[in-house]
Structure formats: C-alpha cells, structure tokens
Design a protein around this motif. Structure first.
Motif, PDB file in Angstrom:
ATOM      1  N   UNK A 298       0.851  -1.198   0.000  1.00 29.42           N
ATOM      2  CA  UNK A 298       0.000   0.000   0.000  1.00 29.42           C
ATOM      3  C   UNK A 298       0.886   1.248   0.000  1.00 29.42           C
ATOM      4  N   UNK A 299       0.530   2.199  -0.861  1.00 25.82           N
ATOM      5  CA  UNK A 299       1.335   3.417  -0.980  1.00 25.82           C
ATOM      6  C   UNK A 299       0.737   4.516  -0.112  1.00 25.82           C
ATOM      7  N   UNK A 300       1.585   5.105   0.708  1.00 28.10           N
ATOM      8  CA  UNK A 300       1.132   6.198   1.571  1.00 28.10           C
ATOM      9  C   UNK A 300       0.942   7.457   0.738  1.00 28.10           C
ATOM     10  N   UNK A 301      -0.196   8.145   0.965  1.00 26.28           N
ATOM     11  CA  UNK A 301      -0.469   9.386   0.241  1.00 26.28           C
ATOM     12  C   UNK A 301       0.305  10.512   0.906  1.00 26.28           C
ATOM     13  N   UNK A 302       1.112  11.195   0.127  1.00 27.19           N
ATOM     14  CA  UNK A 302       1.900  12.307   0.663  1.00 27.19           C
ATOM     15  C   UNK A 302       1.635  13.579  -0.108  1.00 27.19           C
ATOM     16  N   UNK A 303       2.590  14.503  -0.045  1.00 33.30           N
ATOM     17  CA  UNK A 303       2.459  15.746  -0.787  1.00 33.30           C
ATOM     18  C   UNK A 303       1.257  16.571  -0.344  1.00 33.30           C
ATOM     19  N   UNK A 304       0.710  17.326  -1.280  1.00 35.76           N
ATOM     20  CA  UNK A 304      -0.417  18.207  -0.972  1.00 35.76           C
ATOM     21  C   UNK A 304      -1.655  17.419  -0.563  1.00 35.76           C
ATOM     22  N   UNK A 305      -1.893  16.284  -1.243  1.00 34.40           N
ATOM     23  CA  UNK A 305      -3.060  15.469  -0.872  1.00 34.40           C
ATOM     24  C   UNK A 305      -2.957  14.975   0.562  1.00 34.40           C
ATOM     25  N   UNK A 306      -1.787  14.425   0.904  1.00 38.71           N
ATOM     26  CA  UNK A 306      -1.601  13.919   2.250  1.00 38.71           C
ATOM     27  C   UNK A 306      -1.708  15.020   3.295  1.00 38.71           C
ATOM     28  N   UNK A 307      -1.156  16.198   2.965  1.00 36.11           N
ATOM     29  CA  UNK A 307      -1.218  17.335   3.879  1.00 36.11           C
ATOM     30  C   UNK A 307      -2.661  17.725   4.163  1.00 36.11           C
ATOM     31  N   UNK A 308      -3.464  17.867   3.109  1.00 34.86           N
ATOM     32  CA  UNK A 308      -4.856  18.294   3.267  1.00 34.86           C
ATOM     33  C   UNK A 308      -5.702  17.218   3.939  1.00 34.86           C
ATOM     34  N   UNK A 309      -5.470  15.947   3.582  1.00 36.47           N
ATOM     35  CA  UNK A 309      -6.239  14.870   4.207  1.00 36.47           C
ATOM     36  C   UNK A 309      -5.945  14.787   5.708  1.00 36.47           C
ATOM     37  N   UNK A 310      -4.672  14.944   6.072  1.00 39.26           N
ATOM     38  CA  UNK A 310      -4.304  14.911   7.492  1.00 39.26           C
ATOM     39  C   UNK A 310      -4.923  16.094   8.231  1.00 39.26           C
ATOM     40  N   UNK A 312      -7.665  17.693   7.397  1.00 39.34           N
ATOM     41  CA  UNK A 312      -9.109  17.431   7.501  1.00 39.34           C
ATOM     42  C   UNK A 312      -9.402  16.456   8.640  1.00 39.34           C
ATOM     43  N   UNK A 313      -8.519  15.482   8.835  1.00 42.96           N
ATOM     44  CA  UNK A 313      -8.684  14.540   9.947  1.00 42.96           C
ATOM     45  C   UNK A 313      -8.566  15.272  11.279  1.00 42.96           C
ATOM     46  N   UNK A 314      -7.577  16.143  11.392  1.00 43.22           N
ATOM     47  CA  UNK A 314      -7.394  16.902  12.622  1.00 43.22           C
ATOM     48  C   UNK A 314      -8.585  17.814  12.902  1.00 43.22           C
ATOM     49  N   UNK A 341     -15.465  24.719   4.896  1.00 46.69           N
ATOM     50  CA  UNK A 341     -16.041  24.483   3.571  1.00 46.69           C
ATOM     51  C   UNK A 341     -14.992  24.687   2.484  1.00 46.69           C
ATOM     52  N   UNK A 342     -14.213  25.766   2.577  1.00 48.88           N
ATOM     53  CA  UNK A 342     -13.167  26.039   1.582  1.00 48.88           C
ATOM     54  C   UNK A 342     -12.101  24.951   1.614  1.00 48.88           C
ATOM     55  N   UNK A 343     -11.670  24.537   2.809  1.00 47.29           N
ATOM     56  CA  UNK A 343     -10.647  23.495   2.932  1.00 47.29           C
ATOM     57  C   UNK A 343     -11.162  22.170   2.372  1.00 47.29           C
ATOM     58  N   UNK A 344     -12.437  21.872   2.602  1.00 45.84           N
ATOM     59  CA  UNK A 344     -13.032  20.640   2.069  1.00 45.84           C
ATOM     60  C   UNK A 344     -13.027  20.653   0.538  1.00 45.84           C
ATOM     61  N   UNK A 345     -13.425  21.761  -0.052  1.00 39.92           N
ATOM     62  CA  UNK A 345     -13.448  21.857  -1.518  1.00 39.92           C
ATOM     63  C   UNK A 345     -12.046  21.752  -2.106  1.00 39.92           C
ATOM     64  N   UNK A 346     -11.067  22.362  -1.444  1.00 40.47           N
ATOM     65  CA  UNK A 346      -9.683  22.271  -1.931  1.00 40.47           C
ATOM     66  C   UNK A 346      -9.173  20.833  -1.839  1.00 40.47           C
ATOM     67  N   UNK A 347      -9.542  20.133  -0.763  1.00 40.66           N
ATOM     68  CA  UNK A 347      -9.133  18.728  -0.609  1.00 40.66           C
ATOM     69  C   UNK A 347      -9.741  17.868  -1.718  1.00 40.66           C
ATOM     70  N   UNK A 348     -11.010  18.088  -2.017  1.00 42.37           N
ATOM     71  CA  UNK A 348     -11.668  17.321  -3.081  1.00 42.37           C
ATOM     72  C   UNK A 348     -11.006  17.562  -4.428  1.00 42.37           C
ATOM     73  N   UNK A 418      -7.393  26.533  -6.746  1.00 41.97           N
ATOM     74  CA  UNK A 418      -5.948  26.328  -6.946  1.00 41.97           C
ATOM     75  C   UNK A 418      -5.157  27.454  -6.287  1.00 41.97           C
ATOM     76  N   UNK A 419      -5.637  28.680  -6.459  1.00 44.43           N
ATOM     77  CA  UNK A 419      -4.959  29.818  -5.832  1.00 44.43           C
ATOM     78  C   UNK A 419      -5.029  29.706  -4.308  1.00 44.43           C
ATOM     79  N   UNK A 420      -6.178  29.248  -3.798  1.00 47.01           N
ATOM     80  CA  UNK A 420      -6.319  29.067  -2.354  1.00 47.01           C
ATOM     81  C   UNK A 420      -5.374  28.011  -1.818  1.00 47.01           C
ATOM     82  N   UNK A 421      -5.206  26.912  -2.551  1.00 44.10           N
ATOM     83  CA  UNK A 421      -4.293  25.847  -2.129  1.00 44.10           C
ATOM     84  C   UNK A 421      -2.858  26.354  -2.087  1.00 44.10           C
ATOM     85  N   UNK A 422      -2.472  27.096  -3.138  1.00 43.67           N
ATOM     86  CA  UNK A 422      -1.105  27.627  -3.194  1.00 43.67           C
ATOM     87  C   UNK A 422      -0.825  28.574  -2.030  1.00 43.67           C
TER      88      UNK A 422
END
Length: 468
Positions: A298-310, A312-314, A341-348, A418-422
């Motif tokens: 199993x590959x651990x999700x890292x990078x921006x996806x992993x950052x946002x998912x973690x 969201x968990x917190x 709401x904004x963080x959720x949309x960026x994660x999606x 995208x601008x919000x994520x950056x």
C-alpha cells in the motif's frame, strides 16, 4: 417585523434585475399546482414583450419591468452619468408566517413609492423561495427627475427602515421597537444557519463541558484552561469574560446566550452533585474483522493530498460521520473552523485530480486558464453570431452559449481553489508542525505527572495484612 438593508452594485445593470426577477425565486413549492401555474404565467410575462397585463409579483415604479434595464440606461445616458455604481440593491424581509405573498408585495411597492417614487426608477420583486417572504428592490442610481445620485448613507438607511416600520404598523405587522446594536457578520450568520462550527459555538461547547465537570468556580476555571481558554472572574468587573488562545480580545460570557450569565453559570455549577454514581460493568463486546490481502504494497499518500487529508482529519472533517469535540481542538485548528467548507473543496480538488506537488498544481491551473481563454474567445464569436441569426439557429446558439457559461463558472471556481491551495498549503504545514510539537510536549508532561504520582504513592511500611 420587517428587516431592511441596501447596498450599491457595480458592474452590469442587468445582473441585479435578473436576480430580482428570477422566476425560481418567486415560485413557492408550498402552493398548489393552480397557484404555481398562475405564478409561472405571471413570471413569464417578464420575458414576453407581446403581453400587456400587469405582472403580479414583479412591479415597476416609474418604469416597465420588461424594459426596466433599457429605461434606466436611457436615464443615465440622458444625464451623462459615468459613475461606477450602476444601481442599488435592497431587500425587505418579513417574519416567518406573518404575511401573505400578496401583502408582502403590496407593502414592498408602497415602500418603494414612498422612498424613491418621486425621483427614481425601481423594480420591486417578491421572492417566495424561503420561509421568510422578502422583497427585492433594484433602484437606479440616477434620478430621472434631476439627474442627481441616490446616496446609500446612514441617514437614508434610517429613513428606509423608518418608512418600512410605518407600513408594518399600518398593516398590523410586528416591528422591532428596540433593535440591538451591531448586526452579526454575514459569514458568521451563514455558518450558524448551516450548523457549521463558529468561535461562539465552540466556546459554548467548552463552557458547557466545563460546567458539567465542575463543582466550584476553581474547577470551572481549571477545566476551561485544559481546553485552551482563560476566564476572568474579576469582582471589579460586572461581566465575566472568556478568551481563547489566538483571540485578539476577550468576549463577555453573557453574549453567548442566556445560559452563560454570571448568575446562571453559578446556578448550573451548584446543580452538580458531589455524589459518586456507580454503574455495573458490562461485558466487553469484541468484534473481529478479517481483512484479505496485505498492506505491504500500500502506498502512503503524501504531498499536498496527504497534507490536506491529514488536516481534515485533525479538523474532524474526516472520517465522515465522526463526532468531533470542537472545544478540545488545538487553538490553531479552531481558527480554521470557519474555513472548513473552503478546505473541504480544496481537498476534493486535490484528490479528484491526484495533485501531490506544487508543480502539478501549477500545471493543472495553467490548463484551466488555457481552456478558459479558448472558451471566452468562442463565446465572443457566438455572441456576434447570435446577433446575425434568428429562429431555431438563434436558439441553438443560445443553448451553446449557456453551456459555455456553465463551464466557465466551474473553471473560474477551480482556478480560485488552486490559488487558495497555493496560498494555504505552507500555512497548514506550519500549523501541523506546531500542533505535533505541542502534543508531544503535552504527552511528556502527562508522563512526568503520572510518574510523580506513582512514586509519591509508594510506601515501604508493612500493611495490616503483614505484606509490604
């Protein structure tokens, strides 16, 4: 009870008029099919120039609803108006169940006539799409009588509310006799309306939990301190205050509601009993889950996806359905509760497009901007073609324009994400590092405290049974 507000509109004049006359807003799903059909027939009049009967829930004051935009633009041109403010958009909202649509519209038209009828062109539209019926006003910024501008200042707003109250009294409707001071910010109002956590909601949750576990004010203070809050019980102050980590200023507790006044908090604490409640132990239920396969590959999700998912968990967004005690959140996480709401949309967006690096994000944003440029050019050509065609061909062009506009709306939203994520990703990374360091420090303190208790409870004296 009617609430009034008005603000200026800059840009295209047809946008606020189209919004005010939107048939989807003026149709109410609670009415019968016959009523709905009558409303639809009346709403369709706004786009049918062959009809001459008066439209029921949309009325023009000093203008015709079907040609209101053109009439307002003629007035502006006649007085050589070049102001950025094209019009004013206001509303008058009534208490739930207090008025019928007919009464609401009648009051709205009379208010427009008394407020602007001698000098300005106004569209009055009654919206029935919410439980609280409300009128929308689109007021031309320039007077047809003298070319003078309408001014959206405090004096005119007071006059608007005063005349609205006068009409409410005439129609035997309730009036806010002593309105409270500052109104609640719109973002906060929407968050509370949708049940999303806010600073006040989280503070209430913390106070409630602290009260439930306290027998004295000292207990209450200690419980809140564990959740990152400080209470000021200064006897020289009339009101107790609460302040959380990261807050700029304290908040008076009574402003959280009637259950949070000084006296009521003391009553709630005194209601707690010192008695110990015993409960029989139940047999633990053990569930066994059998998982097929292996997690080695199993590959651990890292990078921006992993950052946002973690993150969201917190925050408690993930996993879905998880009950989160927001009062126990780290103070840095509490700051972002209003941005869930904004963080959720960026994660999606990141997960949907498998974006893990800043380069991938930049590339995806570039592709969106390229597509947007092509669509804008195509839409410009279709607008030109639409003016030269008629009949079925014109309808086909309009349908294609509608599709392009819909796609442009989606693209613009994703570009903003995208601008919000950056802009947000580095901040999230720093916050998570601080949170992790604070959690480790807290665990270290707990271990030291437990070790101290263990050692202080040790004795070398023989007990009554003869053992050590």
């Amino acid at each position: 009870m009617a609430v009034c507000e008005i603000w200026d509109v800059r840009g295209r004049l047809d946008h606020p008029i189209d919004y005010a006359e939107n048939p989807e807003k003026t149709a109410n799903p609670k009415y019968t099919k016959a009523d709905l059909q009558a409303m639809v027939d009346v709403m369709e009049y706004a786009t049918n120039k062959n009809k001459t009967e008066q439209r029921f829930f949309v009325t023009g004051v000093n203008c015709d609803p079907t040609t209101a935009r053109d009439e307002m633009m003629i007035t502006k041109a006649g007085w050589n108006d070049t102001s950025e403010i094209v019009c004013y958009h206001g509303f008058q909202s009534f208490k739930h169940g207090e008025v019928t649509p007919e009464q609401a519209h009648e009051v709205g038209v009379k208010l427009a006539e008394r407020m602007w009828g001698d000098r300005f062109q106004v569209i009055v539209a009654t919206h029935l799409n919410t439980d609280c019926l409300h009128n929308h006003f689109v007021v031309n910024s320039v007077s047809f009588a003298d070319g003078m501008h309408y001014h959206d200042n405090k004096a005119n707003l007071r006059l608007l509310r005063q005349r609205s109250d006068e009409l409410c009294r005439e129609y035997a409707l309730s009036v806010i006799e002593h309105p409270s001071g500052k109104k609640k910010p719109y973002a906060l109002y929407q968050a509370e309306k949708q049940g999303r956590p806010t600073r006040d909601n989280v503070a209430r949750q913390a106070v409630d939990e602290a009260i439930s576990k306290s027998f004295t004010l000292k207990d209450f203070d200690r419980q809140l301190a564990e959740m990152g809050y400080r209470i000021n019980f200064d006897p020289n102050r009339k009101y107790w205050t609460i302040i959380g980590k990261g807050w700029q200023r304290p908040k008076r507790l009574y402003k959280l509601g009637e259950e949070y006044t000084n006296d009521r908090i003391m009553e709630r604490i005194s209601e707690n009993s010192y008695a110990v409640k015993f409960q029989s132990f139940s047999e633990p239920q053990v569930k066994v889950y059998r998982v097929k396969g292996s997690l080695k590959n199993a590959r651990k999700i890292g990078g921006l996806r992993g950052l946002y998912l973690h993150y969201c968990y917190k925050l408690g967004i993930l996993p879905k359905g998880r009950k989160q005690n927001y009062a126990r959140l780290h103070y840095l996480l509490k700051d972002d509760l209003m941005k869930m709401e904004a963080i959720t949309q960026e994660t999606r967006l990141l997960c949907r497009n498998h974006i893990d690096t800043a380069e991938q994000l930049c590339s995806y944003k570039g592709s969106l901007e390229t597509e947007m440029s092509a669509l804008l050019q195509k839409r410009k050509e279709l607008y030109s073609k639409s003016r030269r065609t008629s009949g079925e061909e014109k309808e086909a062009v309009k349908a294609e324009l509608s599709d392009i506009s819909g796609r442009l709306k989606i693209i613009r939203k994703e570009v903003r994400l995208c601008e919000g994520i950056a802009a947000r990703s580095d901040t999230l990374k720093e916050k998570l590092q601080t949170i992790r360091a604070d959690e480790h420090e807290q665990q270290r303190k707990e271990l030291m405290k437990n070790e101290h208790r263990r050692r202080s409870g040790r004795t070398n004296r023989p007990n009554e049974l003869g053992g050590l």
